[in-house]
Design a protein around this motif. Structure first.
Motif, mmCIF file in Angstrom:
data_model
loop_
_atom_site.group_PDB
_atom_site.id
_atom_site.type_symbol
_atom_site.label_atom_id
_atom_site.label_comp_id
_atom_site.label_asym_id
_atom_site.label_seq_id
_atom_site.Cartn_x
_atom_site.Cartn_y
_atom_site.Cartn_z
ATOM 1 N N UNK A 22 14.324 4.919 -3.520
ATOM 2 C CA UNK A 22 13.202 4.609 -2.898
ATOM 3 C C UNK A 22 12.443 3.413 -3.818
ATOM 4 N N UNK A 23 12.429 3.605 -5.019
ATOM 5 C CA UNK A 23 11.774 2.606 -5.924
ATOM 6 C C UNK A 23 12.408 1.279 -5.983
ATOM 7 N N UNK A 24 13.884 1.286 -5.670
ATOM 8 C CA UNK A 24 14.472 -0.002 -5.163
ATOM 9 C C UNK A 24 14.011 -0.631 -4.288
ATOM 10 N N UNK A 25 13.507 0.123 -3.148
ATOM 11 C CA UNK A 25 12.905 -0.233 -1.998
ATOM 12 C C UNK A 25 11.432 -0.565 -1.997
ATOM 13 N N UNK A 26 10.774 -0.497 -2.936
ATOM 14 C CA UNK A 26 9.398 -0.743 -3.182
ATOM 15 C C UNK A 26 8.355 0.375 -2.895
ATOM 16 N N UNK A 27 9.046 1.710 -3.032
ATOM 17 C CA UNK A 27 8.272 2.902 -2.832
ATOM 18 C C UNK A 27 7.993 3.482 -4.524
ATOM 19 N N UNK A 28 6.755 4.086 -4.482
ATOM 20 C CA UNK A 28 6.335 4.806 -5.706
ATOM 21 C C UNK A 28 5.462 6.131 -5.465
ATOM 22 N N UNK A 71 2.914 -4.377 -10.535
ATOM 23 C CA UNK A 71 4.192 -4.545 -9.777
ATOM 24 C C UNK A 71 3.712 -4.164 -8.252
ATOM 25 N N UNK A 72 4.519 -4.265 -7.391
ATOM 26 C CA UNK A 72 4.170 -3.946 -6.011
ATOM 27 C C UNK A 72 4.324 -2.287 -6.262
ATOM 28 N N UNK A 73 4.859 -1.673 -6.913
ATOM 29 C CA UNK A 73 4.870 -0.206 -6.845
ATOM 30 C C UNK A 73 3.734 0.437 -7.426
ATOM 31 N N UNK A 74 3.192 -0.218 -8.808
ATOM 32 C CA UNK A 74 2.092 0.097 -9.444
ATOM 33 C C UNK A 74 0.634 0.021 -8.351
ATOM 34 N N UNK A 75 0.940 -1.326 -7.649
ATOM 35 C CA UNK A 75 -0.181 -1.597 -6.817
ATOM 36 C C UNK A 75 -0.558 -0.344 -5.685
ATOM 37 N N UNK A 76 0.814 0.246 -5.222
ATOM 38 C CA UNK A 76 0.660 1.396 -4.431
ATOM 39 C C UNK A 76 0.107 2.647 -5.031
ATOM 40 N N UNK A 110 0.242 -9.569 -8.443
ATOM 41 C CA UNK A 110 1.269 -8.481 -7.858
ATOM 42 C C UNK A 110 2.312 -9.027 -7.898
ATOM 43 N N UNK A 111 3.326 -8.430 -8.472
ATOM 44 C CA UNK A 111 4.772 -8.931 -8.598
ATOM 45 C C UNK A 111 5.680 -7.905 -7.540
ATOM 46 N N UNK A 112 6.523 -8.553 -6.752
ATOM 47 C CA UNK A 112 7.454 -7.802 -5.931
ATOM 48 C C UNK A 112 8.723 -8.132 -6.625
ATOM 49 N N UNK A 113 9.237 -7.312 -7.375
ATOM 50 C CA UNK A 113 10.517 -7.575 -7.905
ATOM 51 C C UNK A 113 11.576 -7.519 -7.134
#
Length: 389
Positions: free
Chosen positions: A118-124, A340-345, A306-309
């Motif tokens: 899920x983290x690989x797909x941008x979830x946190x 990061x995008x996940x931290x933003x979430x 915001x960085x989308x890795x």
């Protein structure tokens, strides 16, 4: 050479194939597939007309800052065992999210034990998810229910109470009209209302009876919605009177993140179990920020990055919050806070309760004051998603 893969919505035959595939993939039938069909979007991957992967999506509003945001609630994703290892789950996830974004979703939520995937797909995960177990005797000795009426069954007033309480947290669903009775049927729930005599309900409790391998009766709490501490005490005292049960189990995230047990048990001996967490992804940063509720007293403008890795992109925005509204737009100013995008979430859901926790989680800043201000902008409510899908 394997046949080319096709992705898309499911027809009647594909729904049936997906049902069989889910049973094979999970090792047991999923009753949700049939019962959610009128409400869910099903996307599947096929080879030569055979379904080899699939997943459900529900477009349901999710509360953030007191406002309901259209959210993609994802469940029952599966890949045929013989197809695993080829990144098919990630490919299908993109198709599932695209379809729900086209319907208006700006955030996405998922419950999964595959946290790395899920983290690989941008979830946190915005919060730790816990399940609690305590004996009825410990509850009986620790809580009282003075002057409360208890009534069986769900009523429109109880449904309204749940919705009113849900918006006080970051994350609960704005349950659609079909949800309460679907949940009752799905889990064989008994639902009780708690109120002062002659007053509207201030608490809703839903639980099911299960039998352990040792034939003990366990009481599994699914819904625990309370307006205040006195009502919570009455609800816990009611559970303490259920003498047939050897154990009261609060399922994952059933209890709100409040120290109800910590501050009240006469003898503190509950058991806690960590569960795989609720995970969140922001699908559209500008739309999510605009639609979200914000504290009315805030007045700040902070440039953030915001960085989308996964996409390899970085965007710099000016976040402006004023009088309960917010907007975020591109800027050439140097960022003072970098997510990061996940931290933003996590920040969006109020998961960082202080600048210290944000710093320890890897959020970077050039201005400690800016970091402190931006963290405080989402701590008016705490994250909590008790809804299971």
């Amino acid at each position: 050479m394997p046949a080319q893969l096709s992705l898309g919505p499911a027809d009647d035959d594909m729904w049936q194939q997906y049902d069989h595939l889910a049973t094979r993939s999970f090792g047991h039938p999923l009753a949700d597939i049939a019962s959610l069909r009128p409400h869910a979007d099903l996307r599947v991957a096929t080879r030569n007309g055979t379904v080899v992967a699939g997943g459900l999506g529900l477009l349901i509003p999710q509360y953030f800052g007191g406002s309901p945001l259209p959210s993609a609630c994802l469940g029952a994703g599966c890949v045929a065992p013989e197809e695993r290892g080829e990144h098919l789950a990630a490919t299908l996830m993109s198709e599932r999210l695209r379809a729900l974004q086209d319907q208006g979703a700006v955030t996405a939520s998922i419950w999964t034990a595959a946290n790395g995937y899920a983290r690989h797909l941008g979830f946190e995960a915005p919060m730790t998810t816990m399940a609690w177990s305590v004996t009825p005797d410990d509850l009986k000795r620790s809580f009282t229910a003075d002057d409360y009426d208890v009534a069986f069954g769900l009523t429109p007033a109880a449904v309204r109470l749940q919705q009113d309480l849900a918006h006080r947290w970051h994350g609960p669903l704005q349950r659609p009209h079909w949800w309460p009775h679907w949940s009752i049927r799905r889990h064989s729930l008994s639902v009780y209302r708690f109120s002062r005599p002659g007053r509207p309900p201030t608490g809703v409790l839903g639980f099911a009876m299960t039998q352990s391998e040792q034939h003990d009766i366990h009481l599994a709490v699914h819904d625990f919605w309370t307006a205040d501490q006195d009502t919570a005490s009455a609800m816990l005292a009611f559970l303490g009177r259920q003498h047939r049960a050897a154990l009261v189990e609060f399922r994952r995230n059933a209890l709100p993140p409040s120290p109800l047990l910590l501050h009240n048990l006469h003898r503190y001996r509950p058991s806690a179990r960590a569960w795989h967490p609720w995970m969140l992804r922001i699908l559209s940063i500008p739309k999510a920020v605009q639609l979200r509720g914000w504290p009315p007293h805030l007045d700040l403008s902070i440039p953030i990055e915001v960085t989308d890795s996964s996409a390899g992109t970085t965007h710099t925005y000016l976040l402006h919050i004023q009088a309960g509204s917010a907007e975020i737009r591109p800027t050439s100013r140097a960022a003072q806070v970098s997510f990061t995008g996940r931290q933003f979430a996590v920040w969006f859901a109020g998961g960082y309760r202080s600048a210290t926790t944000a710093h320890l989680s890897g959020v970077r800043c050039t201005s400690p004051q800016a970091l402190d201000a931006i963290i405080r902008s989402t701590t008016d409510r705490e994250p909590w998603l008790p809804d299971q899908f």
